[in-house]
Design a protein around this motif. Structure first.
Motif, PDB file in Angstrom:
ATOM      1  N   VAL A 103       5.434  15.145  -2.233  1.00 41.07           N
ATOM      2  CA  VAL A 103       5.029  13.747  -2.044  1.00 41.07           C
ATOM      3  C   VAL A 103       3.517  13.733  -1.886  1.00 41.07           C
ATOM      4  O   VAL A 103       2.966  14.357  -0.978  1.00 41.07           O
ATOM      5  CB  VAL A 103       5.715  13.130  -0.813  1.00 41.07           C
ATOM      6  CG1 VAL A 103       5.306  11.667  -0.651  1.00 41.07           C
ATOM      7  CG2 VAL A 103       7.239  13.242  -0.939  1.00 41.07           C
ATOM      8  N   ALA A 104       2.834  13.021  -2.787  1.00 41.50           N
ATOM      9  CA  ALA A 104       1.377  13.068  -2.841  1.00 41.50           C
ATOM     10  C   ALA A 104       0.788  11.664  -2.851  1.00 41.50           C
ATOM     11  O   ALA A 104       1.488  10.662  -3.045  1.00 41.50           O
ATOM     12  CB  ALA A 104       0.926  13.831  -4.097  1.00 41.50           C
ATOM     13  N   SER A 105      -0.521  11.621  -2.652  1.00 39.59           N
ATOM     14  CA  SER A 105      -1.256  10.359  -2.756  1.00 39.59           C
ATOM     15  C   SER A 105      -2.685  10.670  -3.170  1.00 39.59           C
ATOM     16  O   SER A 105      -3.186  11.775  -2.925  1.00 39.59           O
ATOM     17  CB  SER A 105      -1.250   9.601  -1.429  1.00 39.59           C
ATOM     18  OG  SER A 105      -2.005  10.302  -0.451  1.00 39.59           O
ATOM     19  N   GLY A 106      -3.329   9.700  -3.795  1.00 36.89           N
ATOM     20  CA  GLY A 106      -4.712   9.902  -4.198  1.00 36.89           C
ATOM     21  C   GLY A 106      -5.676   9.750  -3.043  1.00 36.89           C
ATOM     22  O   GLY A 106      -6.761  10.325  -3.044  1.00 36.89           O
ATOM     23  N   LYS A 107      -5.282   8.981  -2.028  1.00 38.69           N
ATOM     24  CA  LYS A 107      -6.145   8.751  -0.867  1.00 38.69           C
ATOM     25  C   LYS A 107      -5.289   8.751   0.393  1.00 38.69           C
ATOM     26  O   LYS A 107      -4.068   8.639   0.326  1.00 38.69           O
ATOM     27  CB  LYS A 107      -6.922   7.444  -0.999  1.00 38.69           C
ATOM     28  CG  LYS A 107      -6.047   6.204  -0.999  1.00 38.69           C
ATOM     29  CD  LYS A 107      -6.834   4.949  -1.305  1.00 38.69           C
ATOM     30  CE  LYS A 107      -7.875   4.639  -0.256  1.00 38.69           C
ATOM     31  NZ  LYS A 107      -7.291   4.295   1.053  1.00 38.69           N
ATOM     32  N   GLY A 109      -4.037   7.425   4.283  1.00 39.86           N
ATOM     33  CA  GLY A 109      -3.726   6.162   4.935  1.00 39.86           C
ATOM     34  C   GLY A 109      -2.769   5.255   4.191  1.00 39.86           C
ATOM     35  O   GLY A 109      -2.678   4.069   4.505  1.00 39.86           O
ATOM     36  N   VAL A 110      -2.040   5.791   3.207  1.00 39.66           N
ATOM     37  CA  VAL A 110      -1.135   4.940   2.437  1.00 39.66           C
ATOM     38  C   VAL A 110       0.326   5.081   2.892  1.00 39.66           C
ATOM     39  O   VAL A 110       1.205   4.423   2.354  1.00 39.66           O
ATOM     40  CB  VAL A 110      -1.240   5.239   0.925  1.00 39.66           C
ATOM     41  CG1 VAL A 110      -2.643   4.958   0.430  1.00 39.66           C
ATOM     42  CG2 VAL A 110      -0.838   6.675   0.608  1.00 39.66           C
ATOM     43  N   GLY A 111       0.586   5.947   3.873  1.00 36.67           N
ATOM     44  CA  GLY A 111       1.951   6.118   4.379  1.00 36.67           C
ATOM     45  C   GLY A 111       2.721   7.231   3.715  1.00 36.67           C
ATOM     46  O   GLY A 111       3.950   7.231   3.708  1.00 36.67           O
ATOM     47  N   LYS A 112       1.993   8.203   3.195  1.00 36.25           N
ATOM     48  CA  LYS A 112       2.629   9.319   2.485  1.00 36.25           C
ATOM     49  C   LYS A 112       3.557  10.123   3.403  1.00 36.25           C
ATOM     50  O   LYS A 112       4.670  10.485   3.005  1.00 36.25           O
ATOM     51  CB  LYS A 112       1.548  10.217   1.893  1.00 36.25           C
ATOM     52  CG  LYS A 112       2.009  11.518   1.289  1.00 36.25           C
ATOM     53  CD  LYS A 112       0.846  12.291   0.734  1.00 36.25           C
ATOM     54  CE  LYS A 112      -0.280  12.434   1.718  1.00 36.25           C
ATOM     55  NZ  LYS A 112       0.120  13.037   3.028  1.00 36.25           N
ATOM     56  N   SER A 113       3.108  10.407   4.613  1.00 30.75           N
ATOM     57  CA  SER A 113       3.934  11.181   5.547  1.00 30.75           C
ATOM     58  C   SER A 113       5.169  10.389   5.981  1.00 30.75           C
ATOM     59  O   SER A 113       6.245  10.966   6.185  1.00 30.75           O
ATOM     60  CB  SER A 113       3.106  11.581   6.772  1.00 30.75           C
ATOM     61  OG  SER A 113       2.041  12.425   6.402  1.00 30.75           O
ATOM     62  N   THR A 238       1.342   4.877  -2.909  1.00 33.14           N
ATOM     63  CA  THR A 238       0.130   4.063  -2.972  1.00 33.14           C
ATOM     64  C   THR A 238       0.346   2.780  -2.189  1.00 33.14           C
ATOM     65  O   THR A 238       1.464   2.467  -1.773  1.00 33.14           O
ATOM     66  CB  THR A 238      -0.226   3.729  -4.441  1.00 33.14           C
ATOM     67  OG1 THR A 238      -1.454   2.985  -4.472  1.00 33.14           O
ATOM     68  CG2 THR A 238       0.859   2.897  -5.097  1.00 33.14           C
ATOM     69  N   THR A 239      -0.715   2.038  -1.974  1.00 30.39           N
ATOM     70  CA  THR A 239      -0.635   0.680  -1.445  1.00 30.39           C
ATOM     71  C   THR A 239      -1.082  -0.269  -2.558  1.00 30.39           C
ATOM     72  O   THR A 239      -1.629   0.173  -3.578  1.00 30.39           O
ATOM     73  CB  THR A 239      -1.517   0.516  -0.193  1.00 30.39           C
ATOM     74  OG1 THR A 239      -2.849   0.960  -0.502  1.00 30.39           O
ATOM     75  CG2 THR A 239      -0.988   1.325   0.970  1.00 30.39           C
ATOM     76  N   GLU A 267       5.175   1.976  -3.922  1.00 31.69           N
ATOM     77  CA  GLU A 267       4.138   1.094  -3.378  1.00 31.69           C
ATOM     78  C   GLU A 267       4.521   0.753  -1.941  1.00 31.69           C
ATOM     79  O   GLU A 267       5.491   0.036  -1.688  1.00 31.69           O
ATOM     80  CB  GLU A 267       4.024  -0.181  -4.215  1.00 31.69           C
ATOM     81  CG  GLU A 267       2.890  -1.083  -3.742  1.00 31.69           C
ATOM     82  CD  GLU A 267       2.807  -2.373  -4.532  1.00 31.69           C
ATOM     83  OE1 GLU A 267       1.976  -2.448  -5.454  1.00 31.69           O
ATOM     84  OE2 GLU A 267       3.578  -3.304  -4.229  1.00 31.69           O
ATOM     85  N   ASN A 268       3.761   1.285  -1.013  1.00 27.28           N
ATOM     86  CA  ASN A 268       4.021   1.093   0.416  1.00 27.28           C
ATOM     87  C   ASN A 268       3.151  -0.034   0.948  1.00 27.28           C
ATOM     88  O   ASN A 268       2.120  -0.368   0.367  1.00 27.28           O
ATOM     89  CB  ASN A 268       3.718   2.414   1.152  1.00 27.28           C
ATOM     90  CG  ASN A 268       4.242   2.425   2.562  1.00 27.28           C
ATOM     91  OD1 ASN A 268       5.239   1.786   2.873  1.00 27.28           O
ATOM     92  ND2 ASN A 268       3.568   3.153   3.431  1.00 27.28           N
ATOM     93  N   MET A 269       3.577  -0.627   2.057  1.00 23.94           N
ATOM     94  CA  MET A 269       2.797  -1.707   2.712  1.00 23.94           C
ATOM     95  C   MET A 269       2.418  -2.804   1.719  1.00 23.94           C
ATOM     96  O   MET A 269       1.281  -3.261   1.660  1.00 23.94           O
ATOM     97  CB  MET A 269       1.545  -1.128   3.388  1.00 23.94           C
ATOM     98  CG  MET A 269       1.861  -0.218   4.552  1.00 23.94           C
ATOM     99  SD  MET A 269       0.410   0.442   5.380  1.00 23.94           S
ATOM    100  CE  MET A 269       0.062   1.878   4.371  1.00 23.94           C
ATOM    101  N   SER A 270       3.396  -3.222   0.930  1.00 26.14           N
ATOM    102  CA  SER A 270       3.132  -4.237  -0.083  1.00 26.14           C
ATOM    103  C   SER A 270       2.970  -5.609   0.563  1.00 26.14           C
ATOM    104  O   SER A 270       3.245  -5.799   1.744  1.00 26.14           O
ATOM    105  CB  SER A 270       4.274  -4.251  -1.103  1.00 26.14           C
ATOM    106  OG  SER A 270       3.970  -5.100  -2.175  1.00 26.14           O
ATOM    107  N   TYR A 271       2.549  -6.577  -0.256  1.00 23.27           N
ATOM    108  CA  TYR A 271       2.313  -7.930   0.243  1.00 23.27           C
ATOM    109  C   TYR A 271       3.617  -8.728   0.291  1.00 23.27           C
ATOM    110  O   TYR A 271       4.631  -8.335  -0.268  1.00 23.27           O
ATOM    111  CB  TYR A 271       1.302  -8.650  -0.646  1.00 23.27           C
ATOM    112  CG  TYR A 271       1.738  -8.778  -2.086  1.00 23.27           C
ATOM    113  CD1 TYR A 271       2.617  -9.794  -2.482  1.00 23.27           C
ATOM    114  CD2 TYR A 271       1.287  -7.888  -3.060  1.00 23.27           C
ATOM    115  CE1 TYR A 271       3.031  -9.917  -3.792  1.00 23.27           C
ATOM    116  CE2 TYR A 271       1.704  -8.003  -4.379  1.00 23.27           C
ATOM    117  CZ  TYR A 271       2.573  -9.019  -4.737  1.00 23.27           C
ATOM    118  OH  TYR A 271       2.978  -9.128  -6.036  1.00 23.27           O
TER     119      TYR A 271
END
Length: 281
Positions: A103-107, A109-113, A238-239, A267-271
Motif C-alpha cells: 500500500v503506497a502513496s505519492g505523498k 498524510g493521505v491515510g495510507k496506514s 490519495t486524497t 481516494e480517502n477523505m473525499s468530499y
C-alpha cells in the motif's frame, strides 16, 4: 436413478454456474470438490481462490437452486471454502507467504496506514491468514492504530524473531525497535537493511496475504521491496486534492515501471456535497 447418473447431472448443472471475474464455469475452474450423493441428498464444496470473494453468496445460492431443480434431488448442502493461491512471482524469501500487497502513496498524510490496517483486518475477518508489515520507517503508526504496546519482538532461533499479534494479525513495525516516542534516525542505506530484516528475519509462518504499509514516495524502501520480495500487487492511496492526485499518479507509474500490477487507487477523505448549497466540502 443411480448415484453415478445423478452426479453426472449435477456436474452438468454446475457447469452453468459462472465465475463473473474469471468468465469460466466453476467446474472447469476446479472449484467443485467432494461431491457426495446418497438417497437424493447432495453435498459438495465450492473452493474459491479467496475467502473475500464478493460474489460468494450469489454463487452458493445459484448452486443450490440449479442442483435442487434436478429430478431426484431432495436436499442440497453447499459448503463454501477457500484456498488462497500464491501469486505467479517466484519469491526467494518469504516462501510461506502466498501474496504480498503493498500500500503506497505519492505523498504523506493521505491515510495510507489507515487503509493498510483496515485492508489487513478485512482480509483477516474474511478467513485469510494475514500479516501486516509497517515499512514506514520514519513514521511508523500501525502499532498506535492497533492499540499495541511498544516493546521488542520475541526472539526465535537463528537470529530471527516473531512478529507481535493483534486482532488475528501478525504485525511487525520499526516502532518496536525503539523506545516509545523516540525517533529512529537512519541514513538511506540503513533503511534497506531494516526492510531486509523484516523480510528475512521475521518468522511470518504461513500467510495468505502480507500487507505492507510503505512510506510515502518512491525511494529506498520501495526499491528494496520490489527487488527482494516481488509484490503480487500494489494499492495507491490519495486524497481528492489535485496535488495529491499528481503524486498518486507517480506511485502508479512506479509500480508499473517495476512490473507490479496496480490493484486499485483508493481516494480517502473525499468530499461530500452539501444538501443546502450543492457545494463540495
Amino acid at each position: 436413478m443411480s448415484d453415478q447418473d445423478l452426479q453426472v447431472k449435477i456436474i452438468g448443472a454446475l457447469k452453468t454456474v459462472m465465475d463473473p471475474d474469471l468468465n469460466k464455469n466453476i467446474v472447469d475452474l476446479g472449484f467443485v470438490k467432494n461431491l457426495e450423493t446418497k438417497d437424493g441428498k447432495v453435498k459438495f464444496d465450492v473452493e474459491l481462490t479467496t475467502p473475500a470473494c464478493p460474489v460468494k453468496e450469489e454463487l452458493k445460492n445459484e448452486c443450490q437452486t440449479k442442483v435442487g431443480e434436478i429430478e431426484g434431488v431432495k436436499d442440497v448442502t453447499v459448503n463454501m471454502t477457500s484456498n488462497v493461491r500464491p501469486s505467479e512471482h517466484q519469491q526467494p524469501i518469504l516462501t510461506g507467504v502466498k501474496n504480498i500487497i503493498a500500500v503506497a502513496s505519492g505523498k504523506g498524510g493521505v491515510g495510507k496506514s489507515t487503509v493498510s490496517t483496515n485492508l489487513a483486518i478485512a482480509l483477516s475477518l474474511s478467513g485469510a491468514k494475514v500479516g501486516l508489515m509497517d515499512a514506514d520507517i520514519y513514521g511508523p503508526s500501525i502499532p498506535k492504530m492497533l492499540g499495541m504496546p511498544i516493546k521488542p519482538p520475541k526472539g526465535a532461533d537463528n537470529n530471527k524473531f516473531f512478529p507481535h499479534e493483534k486482532y488475528n494479525l501478525k504485525v511487525i513495525s520499526a516502532a518496536f525497535l525503539t523506545e516509545e516516542g523516540q525517533p529512529l534516525m537512519l541514513r538511506g542505506p540503513m533503511l534497506g537493511g531494516i526492510i531486509q530484516q523484516f523480510l528475512q528475519n521475521v518468522e511470518w509462518g504461513e500467510l495468505d496475504y502480507l500487507v505492507i504499509d510503505l512510506p510515502p514516495g518512491t525511494g529506498d524502501v520501495q526499491l528494496t521491496l520490489t527487488q527482494r520480495a516481488p509484490l503480487s500487487g500494489g494499492v495507491i492511496v490519495t486524497t481528492p486534492q489535485q496535488i495529491s492526485a499528481i503524486d498518486a499518479d507517480k506511485g502508479v507509474k512506479m509500480f508499473r515501471q517495476v512490473k507490479v500490477p496496480v490493484l486499485g487507487v483508493i481516494e480517502n477523505m473525499s468530499y461530500f456535497v452539501c444538501d443546502g448549497c450543492d457545494k463540495e466540502h
